[in-house]
Design an enzyme around this catalytic site. Structure first.
Site, mmCIF file in Angstrom:
data_model
loop_
_atom_site.group_PDB
_atom_site.id
_atom_site.type_symbol
_atom_site.label_atom_id
_atom_site.label_comp_id
_atom_site.label_asym_id
_atom_site.label_seq_id
_atom_site.Cartn_x
_atom_site.Cartn_y
_atom_site.Cartn_z
ATOM 1 N N LYS A 173 0.882 -1.174 0.000
ATOM 2 C CA LYS A 173 0.000 0.000 0.000
ATOM 3 C C LYS A 173 0.918 1.223 0.000
ATOM 4 O O LYS A 173 1.428 1.656 1.042
ATOM 5 C CB LYS A 173 -0.884 -0.013 1.249
ATOM 6 C CG LYS A 173 -2.208 0.752 1.130
ATOM 7 C CD LYS A 173 -2.100 2.207 0.785
ATOM 8 C CE LYS A 173 -1.707 3.085 1.940
ATOM 9 N NZ LYS A 173 -1.514 4.502 1.537
ATOM 10 N N GLU A 245 9.215 1.981 10.992
ATOM 11 C CA GLU A 245 10.324 2.946 10.914
ATOM 12 C C GLU A 245 9.700 4.320 10.764
ATOM 13 O O GLU A 245 8.950 4.559 9.817
ATOM 14 C CB GLU A 245 11.227 2.633 9.717
ATOM 15 C CG GLU A 245 12.078 1.402 9.907
ATOM 16 C CD GLU A 245 12.996 1.458 11.120
ATOM 17 O OE1 GLU A 245 13.312 2.574 11.583
ATOM 18 O OE2 GLU A 245 13.366 0.387 11.620
ATOM 19 N N CYS A 279 13.661 11.223 6.807
ATOM 20 C CA CYS A 279 13.595 10.856 8.233
ATOM 21 C C CYS A 279 14.951 11.088 8.893
ATOM 22 O O CYS A 279 15.039 11.271 10.101
ATOM 23 C CB CYS A 279 13.172 9.405 8.373
ATOM 24 S SG CYS A 279 14.194 8.297 7.411
ATOM 25 N N GLU A 378 9.145 16.805 14.582
ATOM 26 C CA GLU A 378 9.673 16.648 13.225
ATOM 27 C C GLU A 378 9.017 17.671 12.289
ATOM 28 O O GLU A 378 7.793 17.744 12.206
ATOM 29 C CB GLU A 378 9.370 15.231 12.728
ATOM 30 C CG GLU A 378 10.092 14.908 11.443
ATOM 31 C CD GLU A 378 9.792 13.504 10.951
ATOM 32 O OE1 GLU A 378 8.612 13.111 10.972
ATOM 33 O OE2 GLU A 378 10.738 12.816 10.529
HETATM 34 P P1 NAD Z 1 2.296 9.045 7.024
HETATM 35 O O1 NAD Z 1 2.418 8.385 8.344
HETATM 36 O O2 NAD Z 1 1.322 10.145 6.869
HETATM 37 O O3 NAD Z 1 1.896 7.958 5.903
HETATM 38 C C1 NAD Z 1 2.691 6.831 5.638
HETATM 39 C C2 NAD Z 1 1.831 5.753 5.010
HETATM 40 O O4 NAD Z 1 0.847 5.323 5.957
HETATM 41 C C3 NAD Z 1 1.050 6.215 3.777
HETATM 42 O O5 NAD Z 1 1.010 5.170 2.840
HETATM 43 C C4 NAD Z 1 -0.345 6.473 4.358
HETATM 44 O O6 NAD Z 1 -1.385 6.387 3.407
HETATM 45 C C5 NAD Z 1 -0.452 5.364 5.373
HETATM 46 N N1 NAD Z 1 -1.435 5.582 6.436
HETATM 47 C C6 NAD Z 1 -1.920 6.754 6.924
HETATM 48 N N2 NAD Z 1 -2.797 6.532 7.938
HETATM 49 C C7 NAD Z 1 -2.870 5.183 8.094
HETATM 50 C C8 NAD Z 1 -3.576 4.321 8.984
HETATM 51 N N3 NAD Z 1 -4.395 4.795 9.919
HETATM 52 N N4 NAD Z 1 -3.392 2.987 8.866
HETATM 53 C C9 NAD Z 1 -2.549 2.476 7.946
HETATM 54 N N5 NAD Z 1 -1.864 3.240 7.059
HETATM 55 C C10 NAD Z 1 -2.005 4.578 7.141
HETATM 56 O O7 NAD Z 1 3.762 9.520 6.603
HETATM 57 P P2 NAD Z 1 4.202 10.336 5.298
HETATM 58 O O8 NAD Z 1 3.778 11.755 5.448
HETATM 59 O O9 NAD Z 1 3.806 9.602 4.063
HETATM 60 O O10 NAD Z 1 5.796 10.234 5.389
HETATM 61 C C11 NAD Z 1 6.571 11.079 6.191
HETATM 62 C C12 NAD Z 1 6.969 10.381 7.478
HETATM 63 O O11 NAD Z 1 7.690 9.189 7.176
HETATM 64 C C13 NAD Z 1 7.915 11.206 8.324
HETATM 65 O O12 NAD Z 1 7.543 11.127 9.681
HETATM 66 C C14 NAD Z 1 9.274 10.529 8.116
HETATM 67 O O13 NAD Z 1 10.203 10.720 9.152
HETATM 68 C C15 NAD Z 1 8.862 9.107 7.987
HETATM 69 N N6 NAD Z 1 9.902 8.322 7.307
HETATM 70 C C16 NAD Z 1 10.649 7.445 8.058
HETATM 71 C C17 NAD Z 1 11.665 6.690 7.464
HETATM 72 C C18 NAD Z 1 12.448 5.698 8.256
HETATM 73 O O14 NAD Z 1 12.962 4.759 7.662
HETATM 74 N N7 NAD Z 1 12.574 5.843 9.572
HETATM 75 C C19 NAD Z 1 11.928 6.847 6.095
HETATM 76 C C20 NAD Z 1 11.174 7.750 5.370
HETATM 77 C C21 NAD Z 1 10.142 8.479 5.984
#
Ligand code: NAD
Length: 477
Positions: A173, A245, A279, A378
């Site tokens: 997804k 992560e 991140c 963040e």
């Molecule tokens: P997000 O949490 O908004 O979304 C991530 C994914 O989760 C998307 O596919 C989204 O549709 C899905 N999602 C949202 N709500 C959900 C729910 N209730 N249940 C299941 N899935 C759901 O994050 P984002 O804005 O897409 O990405 C940015 C974030 O990702 C930042 O916090 C960043 O630090 C983190 N990030 C972490 C790493 C790492 O490896 N630690 C790497 C890249 C990004």
């Protein structure tokens, strides 16, 4: 005819779902296509297809599996100009980064292609004479992979590679913000893999929620902390494994003995690479007071020299922010930093370019303290906050004073400080004379505290999540 990005379930494409528009953040008049959102029934169908395909995939001969993963990687490498262009158009990172990410995704598949042949177990002597013990690993079964927009092809690759290499089948997804890149990736995977082994469901949080609460054996998630918390809670209801992560607030401690050129170059790279939408972005700069003013002067000059522009324009070093809502969130943090008493040195306001997009410049605040919200939450944009310290010990203590724990750096020429920092910084990755961002793909990646939950990703240690151990006893009689 507009592009529609839909579901691939058991080898069949379906684009019948409700539409969401997909816009180029460098030029909002450019509609790339439309996402067709999956229904809960389609998510269940995708899981069922993966379930049906799993035993067959796990029993595919090792070399055949290796060849398939290698071919997927090679196709991504061969097409990295084309796919990298789409990635940059959709996500906004400069073309060199979009191309580089696609190439890296190919390398992930090829790394895990080789892992197919490295599935070597252990044996043990029994406490009972004459009994033999073998310890082996098996696939966990069906895994759900939920990914963010900031590395739309690399993160999917670093999860999918080990998932498939160890015999699992997958439902992906991807983020609703980057469905086009995910669609191309799905086309490549669908072409090389037997039907049902890889399935994709497109859509937002509701689709992710249906997947994480579905009948899967494990969910690997990358994204924000609040989403990770929800996913972990949903998965545990089915006793599914969870790997999350998430975000961070990564520090670079810059000592008064630092090589100034390294300090400036690594801070620029860490704070503003990918417009800070990483991140591992270096969002806290903890600078020794003896060199603070000299560092700020040189760092600001280098930041102001960065070219901000259309992701696909030659010479662009910082592309736009991925979406209007993300841009507005960053601008809210700019205001908050001012309200909290920070001093804006450069940046902080939206830029105009030939095409209308979500452009923000490198933004630097000084005079901040570690208890300000801008140093605790963040921001996920090209903004970094500088705080002063008067000793190494104070620098280390500030670095560790965070609810996160992904990556921490120190810039120093003092070996004793470097070694002490490596041992005492409470982070998943610790770097010396390097930025917090920019890590290798063949070694473990992950964090501590709120940044990570569950086993590490990447390298050989990825098997800790994607396999389950079996202990077999034999009495040869
Ligand atoms: P997000 O949490 O908004 O979304 C991530 C994914 O989760 C998307 O596919 C989204 O549709 C899905 N999602 C949202 N709500 C959900 C729910 N209730 N249940 C299941 N899935 C759901 O994050 P984002 O804005 O897409 O990405 C940015 C974030 O990702 C930042 O916090 C960043 O630090 C983190 N990030 C972490 C790493 C790492 O490896 N630690 C790497 C890249 C990004």
């Amino acid at each position: 005819m507009t592009n529609i990005y839909g579901q691939l379930i058991d080898g069949e494409w379906d684009v019948s779902g409700a539409r969401m528009e997909n816009i180029n953040p460098s030029d909002i008049s450019d509609t790339i296509g439309h996402l067709a959102s999956a229904t809960p029934a389609q998510v269940a169908d995708a899981i069922a297809a993966a379930r049906a395909a799993q035993p067959g995939w796990e029993s595919v001969k090792l070399e055949e599996k290796k060849n398939i993963l290698h071919a997927i990687g090679q196709e991504l490498i061969d097409r990295c100009d084309e796919i990298g262009t789409l990635l940059s158009r959709e996500e906004g990172k400069p073309f060199a980064e979009g191309r580089g990410e696609t190439f890296r995704a190919g390398e992930f598949y090829q790394y895990y292609a080789a892992e197919c042949l490295r599935q070597i177990g252990e044996s043990a002597a029994s406490v009972r004479p004459g009994i033999n013990i073998e310890i082996s690993r098996e696939a966990i079964g069906v895994v759900g992979l939920i990914t963010p927009w900031n590395f739309p092809i690399a993160i999917a690759a670093w999860k999918m590679g080990p998932a498939l290499a160890y015999g699992n089948t997958v439902v992906l997804k991807p983020s609703e913000v980057t469905p086009a890149t995910a669609h191309v990736l799905a086309e490549v995977l669908g072409k090389h893999l037997p039907k049902g082994v890889f399935n994709i469901v497109q859509g937002g949080g509701d689709v992710g929620a249906a997947l994480s609460s579905g009948k899967i054996d494990g969910v690997s998630f990358t994204g924000s902390v609040p989403t990770g918390r929800k996913i972990a809670q949903a998965a545990i209801q089915n006793m599914a494994r969870v790997q999350c992560e998430m975000g961070s607030k990564n520090p670079i401690v810059i000592m008064d003995n630092a090589d100034m050129d390294i300090a400036v170059a690594q801070s620029i790279h860490g704070a503003f690479g990918a417009s800070g939408q990483k991140c591992t972005a270096s969002s806290r700069l903890i600078v020794h007071e003896n060199i603070h003013d000299e560092f700020i002067e040189k760092f600001t000059k280098a930041a102001e020299a960065k070219k901000v522009g259309h992701a696909l324009e030659e010479g662009t070093e910082l592309g736009p922010i991925v979406s209007e809502s993300q841009m507005n969130k960053i601008l809210d943090y700019v205001q908050l930093a001012k309200d909290e008493g920070g001093e804006l040195v450069t940046g902080g306001a939206r830029l105009k370019r030939a095409s209308e997009g979500y452009y923000l410049p490198p933004t630097i605040f000084t005079n901040t303290t570690n208890d300000m919200r801008v140093n605790r939450e963040e921001i996920f944009g090209p903004m970094t906050c500088v705080q002063k310290v008067s000793s190494y010990e104070e620098g280390l203590e500030r670095a560790n004073d965070t609810e996160f724990g992904l990556a921490a750096s120190i810039i120093t020429t003092n070996l004793k400080q470097a070694e002490h920092y490596k041992r005492n910084a409470k982070f998943g990755s610790v770097l010396v004379n390097l930025a917090t961002a920019g890590l290798d793909y063949h070694v473990p990646f992950g964090g501590r505290n709120s940044s990570s939950y569950g086993p590490r990703e990447q390298g050989m240690h990825a098997k800790d999540f994607y396999t389950v151990m079996k202990t077999a006893y034999t009495n040869p009689g």
